[in-house]
Scaffold this active site. Structure first.
Site, short mmCIF file in Angstrom:
data_model
loop_
_atom_site.label_atom_id
_atom_site.label_comp_id
_atom_site.label_asym_id
_atom_site.label_seq_id
_atom_site.Cartn_x
_atom_site.Cartn_y
_atom_site.Cartn_z
N HIS A 15 0.86 -1.12 0.08
CA HIS A 15 0.06 0.08 -0.19
C HIS A 15 0.88 1.20 0.20
CE1 HIS A 15 -3.21 -2.91 0.82
NE2 HIS A 15 -4.06 -1.69 0.92
N SER A 16 2.14 0.93 0.46
CA SER A 16 2.83 2.29 0.50
C SER A 16 4.02 2.16 -0.87
CB SER A 16 3.85 2.34 2.00
OG SER A 16 4.86 3.24 1.80
#
Length: 132
Positions: A15-16
């Site tokens: 997600h990052s």
């Protein structure tokens, strides 16, 4: 093995963007250029999230006829990775596996296994041995 041996590819999905790139950098430092490697992190706006089209591009960038092992951080990354694999279409989709393994340790161990020419099933099994 011959010089034409193609190793299993590794894809990191987080997600990052920073996490995905950082893990990919770590894997690259561990195994060099012997393993096709790509990452996808963040949504289309560069914020936290995942993007199926970005994951598809990463799978294509790390493509190997030996297969591709995909490592994900959270549920949404797995769901979007599944969608990306479907978008890849058959017969290539059959050569892509999402690993149920810790993201960092799994990716590093899988890449080490892949760098030795192991099959996709062996690469995945090695990574998944690390699961609780």
């Amino acid at each position: 093995m011959t010089a034409t041996t193609v190793n299993v590819g590794i894809v990191i999905v987080s997600h990052s963007p920073l996490v995905a790139r950082g893990i990919a950098d770590m894997v690259r430092q561990m195994v060099g250029d012997s393993v096709p490697l790509a990452w996808s992190g963040g949504n289309v706006h560069g914020e936290l999230g995942t993007d199926a089209a970005g994951i598809l591009r990463a799978i294509e960038d790390a493509w190997s006829e030996a297969g591709v092992a995909v490592f994900v951080d959270l549920g949404g990354a797995e769901t979007n990775s599944e969608m990306a694999i479907e978008m890849l279409g058959m017969p290539r989709a059959a050569k892509v596996t999402i690993c149920n393994a810790p993201l960092v340790e799994g990716a590093v161990m899988a890449a080490a296994e892949a760098s030795g020419g192991a099959s996709l099933s062996k690469v995945v099994a090695t990574a998944e041995e690390l699961s609780p």
